[in-house]
Design an enzyme around this catalytic site. Structure first.
Site, PDB file in Angstrom:
ATOM      1  N   SER B  55       0.857  -1.183   0.000  1.00  0.00           N
ATOM      2  CA  SER B  55       0.000   0.000   0.000  1.00  0.00           C
ATOM      3  C   SER B  55       0.885   1.221   0.000  1.00  0.00           C
ATOM      4  O   SER B  55       1.943   1.219   0.649  1.00  0.00           O
ATOM      5  CB  SER B  55      -0.893   0.045   1.255  1.00  0.00           C
ATOM      6  OG  SER B  55      -1.987  -0.817   1.130  1.00  0.00           O
ATOM      7  N   GLU B  62      -0.408  18.672  -6.560  1.00  0.00           N
ATOM      8  CA  GLU B  62      -1.713  18.691  -7.224  1.00  0.00           C
ATOM      9  C   GLU B  62      -2.701  17.712  -6.598  1.00  0.00           C
ATOM     10  O   GLU B  62      -3.774  17.516  -7.146  1.00  0.00           O
ATOM     11  CB  GLU B  62      -1.520  18.365  -8.700  1.00  0.00           C
ATOM     12  CG  GLU B  62      -0.607  19.324  -9.446  1.00  0.00           C
ATOM     13  CD  GLU B  62       0.896  19.065  -9.255  1.00  0.00           C
ATOM     14  OE1 GLU B  62       1.225  18.047  -8.615  1.00  0.00           O
ATOM     15  OE2 GLU B  62       1.709  19.862  -9.718  1.00  0.00           O
ATOM     16  N   SER B  63      -2.412  17.060  -5.492  1.00  0.00           N
ATOM     17  CA  SER B  63      -3.277  16.175  -4.692  1.00  0.00           C
ATOM     18  C   SER B  63      -2.561  14.857  -4.360  1.00  0.00           C
ATOM     19  O   SER B  63      -1.611  14.875  -3.598  1.00  0.00           O
ATOM     20  CB  SER B  63      -4.663  15.956  -5.290  1.00  0.00           C
ATOM     21  OG  SER B  63      -5.412  17.154  -5.240  1.00  0.00           O
ATOM     22  N   HIS B  68      -3.160   0.170  -3.724  1.00  0.00           N
ATOM     23  CA  HIS B  68      -3.227  -0.978  -2.811  1.00  0.00           C
ATOM     24  C   HIS B  68      -3.222  -2.212  -3.701  1.00  0.00           C
ATOM     25  O   HIS B  68      -4.041  -2.302  -4.626  1.00  0.00           O
ATOM     26  CB  HIS B  68      -4.493  -0.942  -1.949  1.00  0.00           C
ATOM     27  CG  HIS B  68      -4.617   0.328  -1.179  1.00  0.00           C
ATOM     28  ND1 HIS B  68      -3.889   0.572  -0.035  1.00  0.00           N
ATOM     29  CD2 HIS B  68      -5.335   1.438  -1.411  1.00  0.00           C
ATOM     30  CE1 HIS B  68      -4.164   1.786   0.403  1.00  0.00           C
ATOM     31  NE2 HIS B  68      -5.048   2.329  -0.408  1.00  0.00           N
ATOM     32  N   CYS B  83      -5.453  18.286  -8.985  1.00  0.00           N
ATOM     33  CA  CYS B  83      -6.159  19.556  -9.100  1.00  0.00           C
ATOM     34  C   CYS B  83      -5.366  20.452 -10.051  1.00  0.00           C
ATOM     35  O   CYS B  83      -4.192  20.205 -10.323  1.00  0.00           O
ATOM     36  CB  CYS B  83      -6.376  20.205  -7.739  1.00  0.00           C
ATOM     37  SG  CYS B  83      -4.876  20.615  -6.862  1.00  0.00           S
TER      38      CYS B  83
END
Lengths: 125, 125
Positions: B55, B62-63, B68, B83
């Site tokens: 994971s 930008e985010s 996983h 974003c």
């Protein structure tokens, strides 16, 4: 239908902008949300942006929680993704909404890793 | 309609199980995906599970990107959330699918932080 995980995408509005811009507060709320939902925290990574906004992720044994805040809009994009049956992602989501002092939010749950039986073997499709 | 971000949830199937179980390989692929899409990497947090699975999250300006993996199912749950207008999340998603040697995948894009004009002010709703 069997799924490996449940993933909530929450649009959280009308939040307390000071909280959304406070790196330590946002990180604490996200970690606490994971713990209160019964998840096991593995990794924590947060970043404060200039002039404003916080992004961060809590990797848990059961998947992850993520947040991105826009204090100037009182808005936070929140994800809670959990696998297994021991953690309810809505417990974490509702806690975050409450702690951000949100006036309202909308959220949707998506199943991840839906399994189907295929003759004698189980496969993710 | 104006949105702060675009969030892809991808169900990636028929992957190379050895890659999905290789902590270093998965981390490198996710970071490379961010960079190839033109994102700026801020934080990286990955965890290898026992007996199998990885994971991890790449926090970008930008985010974020998240993954996983379930090597036993040849399956990976991949998120790419960006974003702004400079990074195309599909560039990162397609690169990851290719690098995992997936036989097939399905993906959906959700707009995050949709803005509406409200009299003289702009607010996230």
């Amino acid at each position: 239908m069997n799924a490996l995980g449940r993933h909530i995408l929450a649009e959280v509005h009308g939040c307390d902008s000071e909280i959304l811009n406070d790196h330590a507060a946002v990180e604490q709320i996200m970690v606490s949300a994971a713990l209160k939902a019964g998840a096991e925290v593995r990794e924590v990574a947060f970043h404060k942006f200039s002039p404003q906004g916080v992004s961060g992720v809590v990797v848990i044994s059961e998947s992850h929680l993520a947040v991105h805040t826009w204090p100037e809009h009182g808005y936070a994009a929140v994800d809670v993704f959990t696998c297994g049956d021991t953690v309810n992602p809505w417990d974490a989501c509702n806690y975050i909404v409450e702690q951000f002092r949100a006036q309202n939010f909308s959220a949707s749950e998506t199943l991840r890793g839906v399994l189907v039986e295929n003759s004698n073997q189980k496969a993710a499709v």
